[in-house]
Design a protein around this motif. Structure first.
Motif, short mmCIF file in Angstrom:
data_model
loop_
_atom_site.label_atom_id
_atom_site.label_comp_id
_atom_site.label_asym_id
_atom_site.label_seq_id
_atom_site.Cartn_x
_atom_site.Cartn_y
_atom_site.Cartn_z
N TYR A 65 0.84 -1.20 0.00
CA TYR A 65 0.00 0.00 0.00
C TYR A 65 0.87 1.25 0.00
O TYR A 65 1.60 1.51 0.95
CB TYR A 65 -0.91 -0.01 1.22
N ASP A 66 0.78 1.97 -1.09
CA ASP A 66 1.45 3.25 -1.18
C ASP A 66 0.53 4.15 -1.99
O ASP A 66 0.55 4.14 -3.22
CB ASP A 66 2.81 3.08 -1.86
N HIS A 67 -0.33 4.91 -1.27
CA HIS A 67 -1.42 5.62 -1.95
C HIS A 67 -2.24 4.63 -2.77
O HIS A 67 -2.43 4.80 -3.96
CB HIS A 67 -0.89 6.74 -2.82
N GLY A 68 -2.64 3.61 -2.12
CA GLY A 68 -3.39 2.55 -2.78
C GLY A 68 -2.54 1.31 -2.90
O GLY A 68 -1.30 1.39 -2.98
N HIS A 69 -3.23 0.16 -2.89
CA HIS A 69 -2.50 -1.10 -3.00
C HIS A 69 -2.03 -1.24 -4.44
O HIS A 69 -2.84 -1.20 -5.37
CB HIS A 69 -3.43 -2.26 -2.62
N GLN A 70 -0.75 -1.47 -4.63
CA GLN A 70 -0.25 -1.49 -6.00
C GLN A 70 1.13 -2.17 -6.08
O GLN A 70 1.71 -2.56 -5.07
CB GLN A 70 -0.15 -0.08 -6.55
N TRP A 71 1.55 -2.30 -7.29
CA TRP A 71 2.86 -2.86 -7.61
C TRP A 71 3.93 -1.93 -7.03
O TRP A 71 3.95 -0.74 -7.30
CB TRP A 71 2.98 -2.95 -9.14
N ASP A 115 -2.44 -7.48 -8.94
CA ASP A 115 -2.83 -6.37 -8.06
C ASP A 115 -3.99 -6.77 -7.16
O ASP A 115 -4.00 -6.51 -5.96
CB ASP A 115 -3.27 -5.16 -8.91
N ARG A 116 -4.95 -7.39 -7.76
CA ARG A 116 -6.16 -7.75 -7.00
C ARG A 116 -5.90 -8.87 -6.01
O ARG A 116 -6.32 -8.80 -4.85
CB ARG A 116 -7.27 -8.16 -7.98
N LEU A 117 -5.19 -9.90 -6.46
CA LEU A 117 -5.07 -11.08 -5.63
C LEU A 117 -3.95 -10.97 -4.59
O LEU A 117 -3.82 -11.84 -3.72
CB LEU A 117 -4.84 -12.32 -6.50
N ASP A 132 -3.90 -8.35 -2.65
CA ASP A 132 -4.54 -7.58 -1.58
C ASP A 132 -5.41 -8.52 -0.75
O ASP A 132 -5.63 -9.68 -1.13
CB ASP A 132 -5.39 -6.47 -2.21
#
Lengths: 910, 336
Positions: A13-19, A35-37, A39
């Motif tokens: 998570y860096d301003h939203g869960h992401q790569w 990305d989805r899996l 989280d």
């Protein structure tokens, strides 16, 4: 031991869960999936600790093996860090053991710890899996049973221990292609999906139980904390599970080898148990037909799209076909053959292999024949189903040949009568039409009727209807009305059957008694129903005749007959026939109770549609009509149509007096007067009415009715049509003739005034003549008024010899009195002289006719007091300028009548 | 997260906002306030109490414990449906049905990345709403990155800043504004290996543009006056705002910090269709243990909502339902 490489990625998570970092560039679809899996998989309940957990799933070119940790350094709760190993999907199948891969996972210290994840990793693959035969706990048993024995997904286990051990164990028994498709998550907060398909195996924490509410009732869900057993049978009794426990990956290899040796693809994971069952059946199918069937069932479930030319499938089908002669006749003789032809795999093989097709056809023919002969009563019911299932034409032909052959070999020649309804239902498909026709036509009529009667008790099936319609066409071609009727009866429409049969006889101009006799084979109720049904015009009379006859034969009550007939169009005609042969009194009594129907009956008779007249019935019906019904709306139009003169005459005979009596009361419905506009009305006025009215008026009430009649006449005459006017005139004349003195006195002023205004009208002349006659014979006190008004109208005609008026009024002069004019003028003078009426009235009656004056006075020539009479006339004439022309005549008569002792001069002096 | 509220008479409100904008917190606080009966403008409709309250319990569970809701993951589909009754204002007595679904705010950024085919049915449904609430957290927006080094700090002082919001909102004035530069730390220049961020303002403008297009509105085309399309901008976490902005109009903050959003709204909507609220759903920082304790034990609502009235005066209220009432009834919904 093999060295392999693996790519990796870090998500957090860096301003939203992401790569966050990675060693490989992913495609958009792959990146979105990862990305989805990586989280959390759903709502994290408060105070729920997120453990480190595994997520395995296929991901495009890679197979992802991710480990996730809670992000303890994050600014927000519910955030995680995930390290994903991306193994090439080509290699993942060959990795037997997950442990070396799982050892590569590294937990980042925080989201900024990214560098270690930017390069490719290496690991050593262990070639041989280590299978642990012990222990076997309930979690493993449930998961193995669900994964290998059920195709429903996901398999969900709530609150399971040692998740990762189970995952690794499952991994061991999967084969390469299955591994590449396998997906699992050991900390699922909801149903996880990839490519819209649910994961195969999910382990859920107890706090997330509510997220699985939708699948909680499926057999693949087990909440261990609730201490309930899984909703599946235990796997201990299953042979395959014992083998799995014992052999582990070796059992998997055996399955793979078996499939490979039979050129079959390996089945999905959830069908492994079924595949094991097929292996078992494969060994027994040569001995038992049930095993052969079970083997085909298993093939259908495992490889539903297996092609027909597959050798193994061909072998299985051939085996099943060869077992058919040994199949038991249970539950029914044809059930085994039905099972054979209804299998899609059998059809596929037959379409691909002509030899198999021929073999099946041959077996079907021989077995059908044998089983139909062996146990016909149980075989026939399945025929219809059998025909439906046999989609190949040659199979249906084989069935037909088999059944036909069975019938030919049946012990009785009249096999059809022994058939069941079901057999006949199936007949059109494979017994051929000619066989059925032959059976039906060679049977005696009674047998045929009995045969078809069996069908009456059931509603004919669609297929049977098809046959029956073909038979019907045959019957029509053969003009066999009886057969046609029987068939309609089978079709459930007996009345239509009668109608059709009757129509057929009519069409071929057959004798009608034949139709009657034909119909008498059916219940009389049906026959009467047919008679009362809507029929063509040509059949109405016939049906009515027979209907009345059958009703009489079965002694139907009069009320019942009329009640039934009242409801249908054909009813009046049937009742007319019925009345023709019925006691008149009884018929009239019942018709009186049904006035509306009686009106219909009369209307029907007035329509002229009946082929023959029913004078008796009509007379009775008209007699039963109440007076008020004459104004019924249906009756008058029918009467005006005047299609049946005789009935109209009857009717007017019945209602004419009613009209007259209404007139005598001073009231008459104006619509009734319209009757006299009809030809019948005119006829009535011209021929019948005079006598009818005469009879009616020859009673005291009629003698005094002239004022009432005159009021009606005066009110209606002006606006009436010629026919109505003629009727009114006729009625008036009739009442004038019978009017007494009081009646004449009462109407004197009114009628004379009317006559004075219409002296040129023929009827006025006629009325005046009639009145003159009436006044002369009655001698009312109003006589001078009548004479003054009428004489001058009538006398010119008399003088001219136009005696029509007198002819019409039945006036006959006395014997030897042939000079009518003289008779009347002398009567005029005598009347005035005798009653000493005012001389002015006499002179007005003369109306300027000096000749009349001269001749009239001849009548008083020898009368006593004639001199005074002439003297009074002379006095009156001398005082009126318009009468001066009378003076010479009167003076002459004065001289003639004067006695010798009275001179003219002397009289003047006097 | 997003909320779509289905009102009776076919009224819908959709809540928009990127990740971390405070949607979950607002929904949770709203649900919690409703459960405790602490809302002055709306209340539960007792005649239509839902059989299953688990979704309601889920959205308010964190707030109830004095915690901020966790990050909403992409696979989380929390839907809460509430039957409400309007207690104050123009719609008093009217019954409405509020349906809110929590979604991951990153979806909006994903939509921006994949704007040609990223709109699924759920977004199409959201776009059909009657009005929208656009959530923005003042300190959580990703900034546009300059492609060059930042210039040296400006020498102008705060006192010289123009107080005219229109002037402040113009791009030129914004660039030269010392407040803007102080409030918005200059983003570092982009590097090729940087994570791929989407500027929040661009994502939101793109989203609004797409919504307008879905509703058949051409650029700068206005809706009919009898069918307004209301956009309520909600600036969240207002308790953490810099002191100089505490008593400023929310519109001014928006014009200063999200000028592109403000310009887009001003260009494409009528004045009465746009209103800016500033809001603190919890009234303070729940991570501060002392405040958290006070928050849990408080009898009266800790939340605060600010907006400017017709006289440009700042109005303060404790009712978190104010933006919702405005979204439903317009300016009439703000009148008690």
């Amino acid at each position: 031991m093999t060295r392999r490489t693996v790519e990796q990625a870090l998500h957090g998570y860096d301003h939203g869960h992401q790569w966050l970092a990675g060693s490989v560039e992913l495609t958009a679809a792959e990146a979105a999936l990862v990305d989805r899996l990586t989280d959390l998989s759903g709502f994290l309940p408060p105070s729920t600790e997120v453990p480190s957990y595994l997520t395995l799933y296929p991901c495009g070119r890679f197979y992802a093996i991710a480990r996730t940790w809670p992000d303890r350094s994050g600014t927000r709760s519910g955030t995680v860090l995930s390290h994903t190993l991306l193994v090439s999907s080509d290699e993942i199948g060959s990795i037997e053991i997950l442990a070396p891969l799982l050892a590569l996972h590294r937990e980042p210290t925080d989201v900024k710890d990214r560098d270690p994840y930017k390069h490719t990793l290496e690991f050593a693959d262990l070639a041989e899996p280590r299978w642990q035969t012990e222990p076997s706990d309930s979690v493993w048993e449930f998961i193995a049973a669900m994964l290998l024995g059920y195709t429903e997904r996901p398999v969900v286990m709530v609150d399971a221990d040692a998740h990762e051990d189970v995952v690794q164990r499952v991994w061991c028994i999967l084969w390469p292609s299955a591994r590449a498709r396998f997906s699992t998550c050991t900390f699922a907060l909801g149903v996880r999906r990839h490519d819209r398909s649910p994961f195969d195996l999910l382990f859920a924490p107890p706090a997330a139980r509510a997220a699985f509410l939708e699948i909680a009732k499926t057999p693949t869900f087990w909440d261990r904390l609730q201490a309930l057993p899984p909703k599946v049978p235990g796997v201990y009794g299953q042979p395959w599970f014992s083998i799995l426990q014992t052999k582990g990956p070796k059992w998997r290899d055996e399955l793979l080898d078996w499939c490979s040796s039979h050129s079959l693809p390996m089945v999905p994971v959830g069908l492994c148990a079924r595949l094991e069952r097929l292996r078992v059946l494969d060994g027994r199918s040569s001995e038992h037909i049930t095993a052969a069937r079970g083997r085909l069932d298993a093939i259908r479930a495992l490889w539903p799209k297996l092609k027909g030319d597959h050798p193994y499938l061909e072998r299985c089908v051939t085996s099943l076909v060869q077992h058919q002669p040994n199949a038991p006749d249970l539950p029914t003789p044809l059930r085994s053959l039905f099972d054979l032809v209804s299998r899609s795999e059998v059809l596929r093989v037959a379409q691909s292999r002509p030899t198999v097709l021929e073999n099946i056809t041959r077996v079907l023919q021989s077995e059908t024949e044998a089983r139909c002969i062996r146990n016909p009563s149980l075989a026939w019911p399945d025929l219809a189903l059998f025909v439906d299932a046999a989609t190949v034409r040659t199979w249906r032909e084989a069935l037909a040949v088999g059944v036909t052959s069975a019938i030919a070999k049946a012990p009785s020649a009249d096999a059809a009568t022994q058939w069941s309804i079901e057999a006949l239902n199936a007949a059109p498909e494979f017994l051929r039409e000619e066989i059925v026709l032959q059976q039906l036509f060679t049977a005696l009529p009674r047998e045929r009727q009995a045969y078809l009667a069996k069908l009456v008790v059931i509603s004919a099936s669609e297929r049977l209807k098809s046959l029956l319609f073909r038979l019907l066409h045959f019957a029509i071609r053969q003009h066999d009305g009886r057969l046609e009727m029987d068939i309609y009866t089978c079709l459930g429409d007996r009345v239509r059957g009668i109608r059709k049969a009757m129509a057929r006889i009519l069409l071929i101009q057959g004798p009608r008694y034949e139709a009657g006799a034909l119909a008498e084979g059916y219940p009389w109720e049906d026959r009467v129903t047919w008679c009362l049904s809507s029929l063509p015009q040509a059949w109405r009379e016939f049906a009515a005749y027979y209907g009345a006859r059958w009703a009489r034969e079965h002694e139907l009550k009069a009320d019942t007959i009329v009640e039934r007939c009242a409801a249908v169009e054909q009813g009046p005609l049937l009742v007319m026939h019925w009345i023709d042969d019925q006691n008149a009194r009884e018929a009239e009594e019942v018709l009186i109770n049904f006035p509306e129907f009686t009106v219909r009956l009369v209307v029907e008779s007035l329509s002229g549609r009946a082929e023959r007249a029913h004078p008796r019935a009509i007379e009775i019906a008209i007699g039963a009509l109440p007076d008020t019904s004459f104004s019924a709306t249906e009756l008058l139009p029918a009467l005006f149509a005047d299609k049946s003169p005789r009935v109209a005459d009857y009717l007017l005979k019945r209602f004419g007096p009613f009209v007259v009596s209404e007139v005598t009361n001073g009231r008459v419905p104006e619509q009734l007067l319209r009757l006299f506009d009809t030809p019948s009305g005119e006829r009535w006025v011209g021929q019948i009415g005079v006598d009818e009215i005469g009879r009616l008026t020859d009673e005291p009430p009629g003698w005094a009715a002239l004022p009432n009649v005159w009021s009606v006449f005066e009110r209606l005459h002006e606006a009436a049509s010629p026919g109505q006017r003629a009727a009114l005139e006729l009625i008036l004349i009739a009442f004038v003739r019978v009017a007494n003195m009081r009646a004449l006195d009462a109407t004197a002023s009114a009628i004379t005034a009317w006559i004075r205004n219409r002296t040129v009208e023929p009827f006025a002349e006629r009325l005046a003549a009639e009145l003159l006659v009436a006044v002369r014979s009655r001698g009312p006190s109003s006589t001078p008024v009548w004479i003054e008004a009428c004489f001058r109208v009538v006398y010119p005609q008399i003088r001219r010899g136009e005696r029509n008026a007198f002819d019409l009024t039945r006036w006959r002069p006395g014997d030897g009195q042939w000079d009518v004019a003289r008779d009347w003028r002398e009567w005029l003078a005598q009347t005035w002289l005798r009653h000493e009426y005012a001389p002015d009235g006499f002179l007005r009656t003369i109306d300027g006719d000096t000749r009349l004056l001269d001749e009239a006075l001849v009548g008083v020539q020898r009368s006593w007091g004639n001199e005074e009479f002439v003297q009074s006339l002379l006095d009156a004439a001398e005082h009126r300028k318009q009468w001066r022309s009378y003076v010479p005549v009167l003076e002459r008569w004065e001289d003639e009548l004067r006695p010798w002792y009275k001179s003219k001069k002397k009289r003047r002096k006097d | 997260m997003d909320g779509g509220s289905e009102m009776r008479e076919r009224r819908n409100v959709t809540v928009l906002g990127v990740t971390g904008s405070g949607k979950s917190t607002w929904i949770g606080a709203l649900a919690d306030g409703l459960s405790r009966g602490a809302m002055s403008r709306i209340a539960f409709d007792d005649d239509a109490w839902p059989d299953d309250t688990s979704s309601l319990d889920r959205v308010r569970s964190y707030i109830q414990l004095g915690e901020y809701p966790g990050h909403t993951s992409k696979e989380m589909h929390a839907v809460v449906e509430l039957a409400l009754r309007i207690e104050r204002g123009v719609g008093t007595g009217e019954k409405v049905r509020l349906k809110m679904s929590d979604y991951d705010g990153e979806l909006i950024e994903d939509l921006f990345r994949d704007r040609t085919r990223g709109w699924d049915d759920a977004w199409l449904r959201r776009a059909r709403a009657d009005s929208f609430l656009l959530f923005l957290r003042h300190d959580f927006a990703k900034k546009l990155r300059p492609l060059r080094r930042p210039r040296p700090a400006a020498t102008k002082t705060v006192e010289n800043q123009s107080s005219d919001p229109l002037v402040a909102s113009s791009p030129e004035s914004l660039r030269n504004s010392p407040i803007a530069e102080r409030s918005l730390p200059e983003a570092p220049p982009a590097a090729s290996n940087d994570p791929r961020y989407v500027p929040t303002a661009l994502a939101l403008v793109e989203l609004l543009q797409w919504i307008r297009r879905e509703r058949g509105l051409l650029p700068v085309e206005l809706t009919p006056e009898d069918k307004p399309l209301r956009i309520g901008v909600v600036l969240t976490a207002w308790d953490t705002i810099a002191p100089e902005w505490k008593r400023e109009a929310p519109e001014k903050y928006l014009a200063t910090h999200f000028s592109i959003v403000r310009d887009f709204l001003a260009s494409n909507f009528r004045d009465d269709e746009v209103r800016v609220f500033s809001l603190s759903a919890t009234g303070g920082d729940l991570k501060d243990e002392g405040y958290r304790k006070r928050f849990i034990e408080a009898d009266s609502p800790c939340s605060r909502v600010y907006w400017t009235d017709d006289t440009q005066g700042l109005v303060e209220d404790t009712d978190l339902a104010v933006p919702l009432c405005w979204a439903i009834y317009g300016d009439q919904g703000l009148i008690d």
